[in-house]
Write a protein that holds these residues in place. Structure first.
Motif, PDB file in Angstrom:
ATOM      1  N   ILE A  43      55.727  51.482  36.543  1.00  0.00           N
ATOM      2  CA  ILE A  43      55.727  52.332  35.330  1.00  0.00           C
ATOM      3  C   ILE A  43      56.655  53.863  35.790  1.00  0.00           C
ATOM      4  CG2 ILE A  43      54.461  53.636  33.547  1.00  0.00           C
ATOM      5  CD1 ILE A  43      52.652  50.687  32.775  1.00  0.00           C
ATOM      6  N   ILE A  44      56.284  54.557  34.981  1.00  0.00           N
ATOM      7  CA  ILE A  44      57.083  56.054  35.470  1.00  0.00           C
ATOM      8  C   ILE A  44      56.961  56.609  33.852  1.00  0.00           C
ATOM      9  CG2 ILE A  44      59.065  57.324  36.006  1.00  0.00           C
ATOM     10  CD1 ILE A  44      60.670  54.918  36.525  1.00  0.00           C
ATOM     11  N   CYS A  45      55.764  58.095  34.508  1.00  0.00           N
ATOM     12  CA  CYS A  45      55.462  58.988  33.414  1.00  0.00           C
ATOM     13  C   CYS A  45      56.161  59.619  34.204  1.00  0.00           C
ATOM     14  CB  CYS A  45      54.355  59.364  33.609  1.00  0.00           C
ATOM     15  SG  CYS A  45      53.138  57.259  32.695  1.00  0.00           S
ATOM     16  N   PHE A  46      56.500  60.613  33.510  1.00  0.00           N
ATOM     17  CA  PHE A  46      57.279  62.075  33.393  1.00  0.00           C
ATOM     18  C   PHE A  46      56.805  63.457  32.107  1.00  0.00           C
ATOM     19  CE2 PHE A  46      61.328  59.028  34.203  1.00  0.00           C
ATOM     20  CZ  PHE A  46      61.522  59.580  35.788  1.00  0.00           C
ATOM     21  N   GLN A  47      56.847  64.454  32.649  1.00  0.00           N
ATOM     22  CA  GLN A  47      56.570  65.711  32.385  1.00  0.00           C
ATOM     23  C   GLN A  47      57.117  65.955  31.835  1.00  0.00           C
ATOM     24  OE1 GLN A  47      54.362  64.722  34.621  1.00  0.00           O
ATOM     25  NE2 GLN A  47      53.060  63.121  33.782  1.00  0.00           N
ATOM     26  N   GLU A  48      57.461  67.099  30.969  1.00  0.00           N
ATOM     27  CA  GLU A  48      58.511  67.991  30.700  1.00  0.00           C
ATOM     28  C   GLU A  48      59.795  67.625  30.961  1.00  0.00           C
ATOM     29  OE1 GLU A  48      58.625  72.601  31.800  1.00  0.00           O
ATOM     30  OE2 GLU A  48      57.248  71.668  33.700  1.00  0.00           O
ATOM     31  N   THR A  49      60.080  66.856  30.101  1.00  0.00           N
ATOM     32  CA  THR A  49      61.586  66.198  29.709  1.00  0.00           C
ATOM     33  C   THR A  49      62.634  66.948  29.761  1.00  0.00           C
ATOM     34  OG1 THR A  49      60.997  65.149  28.113  1.00  0.00           O
ATOM     35  CG2 THR A  49      60.186  63.655  29.527  1.00  0.00           C
ATOM     36  N   TRP A  50      62.148  68.446  28.433  1.00  0.00           N
ATOM     37  CA  TRP A  50      62.700  69.082  27.640  1.00  0.00           C
ATOM     38  C   TRP A  50      63.968  68.186  26.702  1.00  0.00           C
ATOM     39  CZ3 TRP A  50      65.213  72.602  31.945  1.00  0.00           C
ATOM     40  CH2 TRP A  50      63.514  72.741  32.959  1.00  0.00           C
ATOM     41  N   CYS A  51      63.385  66.892  26.398  1.00  0.00           N
ATOM     42  CA  CYS A  51      64.387  66.076  25.625  1.00  0.00           C
ATOM     43  C   CYS A  51      63.833  66.464  23.819  1.00  0.00           C
ATOM     44  CB  CYS A  51      64.004  64.694  25.312  1.00  0.00           C
ATOM     45  SG  CYS A  51      64.807  63.587  27.700  1.00  0.00           S
ATOM     46  N   LYS A  52      64.574  66.759  23.490  1.00  0.00           N
ATOM     47  CA  LYS A  52      64.316  66.365  21.628  1.00  0.00           C
ATOM     48  C   LYS A  52      63.993  65.421  20.559  1.00  0.00           C
ATOM     49  CE  LYS A  52      66.982  70.661  21.340  1.00  0.00           C
ATOM     50  NZ  LYS A  52      67.138  71.226  22.319  1.00  0.00           N
ATOM     51  N   ASN A  53      64.700  63.880  21.157  1.00  0.00           N
ATOM     52  CA  ASN A  53      64.322  62.912  20.230  1.00  0.00           C
ATOM     53  C   ASN A  53      64.839  61.580  21.154  1.00  0.00           C
ATOM     54  OD1 ASN A  53      67.307  62.697  20.293  1.00  0.00           O
ATOM     55  ND2 ASN A  53      67.137  63.964  19.381  1.00  0.00           N
ATOM     56  N   GLU A  54      63.960  60.339  20.747  1.00  0.00           N
ATOM     57  CA  GLU A  54      64.388  59.681  21.529  1.00  0.00           C
ATOM     58  C   GLU A  54      66.154  59.017  22.298  1.00  0.00           C
ATOM     59  OE1 GLU A  54      63.089  54.413  21.556  1.00  0.00           O
ATOM     60  OE2 GLU A  54      63.501  55.651  19.906  1.00  0.00           O
ATOM     61  N   GLN A  55      67.205  59.288  21.459  1.00  0.00           N
ATOM     62  CA  GLN A  55      68.216  59.286  22.405  1.00  0.00           C
ATOM     63  C   GLN A  55      68.845  60.234  23.416  1.00  0.00           C
ATOM     64  OE1 GLN A  55      68.026  59.708  18.607  1.00  0.00           O
ATOM     65  NE2 GLN A  55      68.197  57.414  18.995  1.00  0.00           N
ATOM     66  N   ASP A  56      68.401  61.222  23.474  1.00  0.00           N
ATOM     67  CA  ASP A  56      68.346  62.806  24.213  1.00  0.00           C
ATOM     68  C   ASP A  56      67.875  61.410  25.850  1.00  0.00           C
ATOM     69  OD1 ASP A  56      69.132  64.294  22.783  1.00  0.00           O
ATOM     70  OD2 ASP A  56      67.117  65.391  22.813  1.00  0.00           O
ATOM     71  N   HIS A  57      66.519  60.822  25.742  1.00  0.00           N
ATOM     72  CA  HIS A  57      66.113  60.418  26.896  1.00  0.00           C
ATOM     73  C   HIS A  57      67.609  59.685  27.558  1.00  0.00           C
ATOM     74  CE1 HIS A  57      62.124  61.425  25.251  1.00  0.00           C
ATOM     75  NE2 HIS A  57      62.478  61.628  25.845  1.00  0.00           N
ATOM     76  N   PRO A  58      67.516  59.529  28.763  1.00  0.00           N
ATOM     77  CA  PRO A  58      68.808  58.884  29.524  1.00  0.00           C
ATOM     78  C   PRO A  58      68.150  56.908  30.032  1.00  0.00           C
ATOM     79  CG  PRO A  58      67.388  60.501  31.269  1.00  0.00           C
ATOM     80  CD  PRO A  58      67.175  60.591  29.850  1.00  0.00           C
ATOM     81  N   HIS A  59      68.878  56.722  30.062  1.00  0.00           N
ATOM     82  CA  HIS A  59      68.234  54.749  30.805  1.00  0.00           C
ATOM     83  C   HIS A  59      68.540  54.795  31.748  1.00  0.00           C
ATOM     84  CE1 HIS A  59      68.783  50.566  30.516  1.00  0.00           C
ATOM     85  NE2 HIS A  59      70.136  50.976  31.499  1.00  0.00           N
ATOM     86  N   VAL A  60      67.538  54.622  31.838  1.00  0.00           N
ATOM     87  CA  VAL A  60      66.936  53.845  33.657  1.00  0.00           C
ATOM     88  C   VAL A  60      67.685  52.526  34.441  1.00  0.00           C
ATOM     89  CG1 VAL A  60      65.745  54.709  35.257  1.00  0.00           C
ATOM     90  CG2 VAL A  60      65.816  56.025  33.730  1.00  0.00           C
ATOM     91  N   MET A  61      67.818  52.512  34.690  1.00  0.00           N
ATOM     92  CA  MET A  61      67.757  50.777  34.628  1.00  0.00           C
ATOM     93  C   MET A  61      67.107  50.224  35.699  1.00  0.00           C
ATOM     94  SD  MET A  61      71.072  48.837  37.151  1.00  0.00           S
ATOM     95  CE  MET A  61      72.288  49.490  36.117  1.00  0.00           C
ATOM     96  N   GLY A  62      66.747  48.754  34.893  1.00  0.00           N
ATOM     97  CA  GLY A  62      65.706  48.157  34.919  1.00  0.00           C
ATOM     98  C   GLY A  62      64.481  48.171  34.263  1.00  0.00           C
ATOM     99  N   TYR A  63      64.681  49.890  33.586  1.00  0.00           N
ATOM    100  CA  TYR A  63      63.679  50.225  32.372  1.00  0.00           C
ATOM    101  C   TYR A  63      63.992  50.726  31.116  1.00  0.00           C
ATOM    102  CZ  TYR A  63      61.545  51.050  36.984  1.00  0.00           C
ATOM    103  OH  TYR A  63      60.853  51.383  38.221  1.00  0.00           O
ATOM    104  N   LYS A  64      62.364  49.678  30.605  1.00  0.00           N
ATOM    105  CA  LYS A  64      63.054  51.002  29.307  1.00  0.00           C
ATOM    106  C   LYS A  64      62.221  51.536  28.490  1.00  0.00           C
ATOM    107  CE  LYS A  64      59.999  46.574  27.665  1.00  0.00           C
ATOM    108  NZ  LYS A  64      60.172  45.333  27.022  1.00  0.00           N
ATOM    109  N   ILE A  65      62.254  52.367  27.707  1.00  0.00           N
ATOM    110  CA  ILE A  65      61.338  53.372  27.445  1.00  0.00           C
ATOM    111  C   ILE A  65      60.564  52.824  26.353  1.00  0.00           C
ATOM    112  CG2 ILE A  65      62.731  54.648  25.357  1.00  0.00           C
ATOM    113  CD1 ILE A  65      61.697  57.464  26.201  1.00  0.00           C
ATOM    114  N   ALA A  66      59.163  53.027  26.968  1.00  0.00           N
ATOM    115  CA  ALA A  66      57.654  52.511  26.175  1.00  0.00           C
ATOM    116  C   ALA A  66      57.508  54.030  24.872  1.00  0.00           C
ATOM    117  CB  ALA A  66      57.042  52.578  26.932  1.00  0.00           C
TER     118      ALA A  66
END
Length: 188
Positions: A43-66
């Motif tokens: 599991i990877i937890c990020f703070q201060e992503t600066w994203c405005k919606n789900e589509q703003d979050h990048p794809h990280v290979m091998g992971y899904k945004i939970a």
């Protein structure tokens, strides 16, 4: 800073890892950090992503945004939890700038809360509000913007004292070895 309300689990020789990081803009830093990292946490937890919606979050290979949170009133902020593609989980809603999931580890249900707290004056009632919304065993990680020598700070501020007092009052275990919790992102 990572803390929990339990000290041991019957683990059955299973390795499990969680990494959390205030990335100060997931597009600026986090994707490159994960791509270069030798650590492949569960599991990877990020703070201060600066994203405005789900589509703003990048794809990280091998992971899904939970789960993720966005800040509607100010620039910056936001949290995100990425899990390995094969790790089952459930979303768990808690009020605040938080992302939260539940997962099973060695026959134990655990709630993982990823928090970003920008307030300069968080007090015991606000911390109580967070913990009162959780049931069972939990892990809480994030950027609390609270300084205390117990988690490697050079000094202790009022917010750090409030958080530390709360941890003692609720008998919550601080999962830190006393070294600093902030890394200079330019050295990664």
């Amino acid at each position: 800073l990572i803390m929990a309300n339990f000290t041991s689990l019957l683990i059955y020789n299973i390795m499990f890892s969680i990494v959390h990081w205030n990335c100060r803009g997931i597009h600026n830093n986090a994707a490159e950090y994960i791509a270069m990292s030798q650590i492949k946490p569960d599991i990877i937890c990020f703070q201060e992503t600066w994203c405005k919606n789900e589509q703003d979050h990048p794809h990280v290979m091998g992971y899904k945004i939970a789960d993720f949170s966005v800040r509607n009133t100010k620039a910056h902020g936001g949290t995100a939890i990425y899990v390995r593609e094969n790790l089952p989980y459930l979303k768990n809603n808690i009020d605040l700038e938080i992302s939260c999931i539940k997962f099973n580890f060695g026959n134990t249900n655990i709630t993982l809360v990823n928090l970003y707290d920008t307030a300069s004056d968080t007090k015991l009632p606000q911390y109580n509000n967070i913990f009162d919304q959780m049931e069972g065993k939990f892990l809480l990680c994030g950027d609390f913007n609270a300084h205390h020598t117990m988690w490697g700070g050079k000094h202790t501020d009022t917010k750090g004292r409030e958080l530390f007092s709360f941890l003692e009052y609720k008998d919550i275990v601080l999962l830190n070895d006393g070294t600093g919790t902030r890394c200079n992102h330019s050295t990664l």
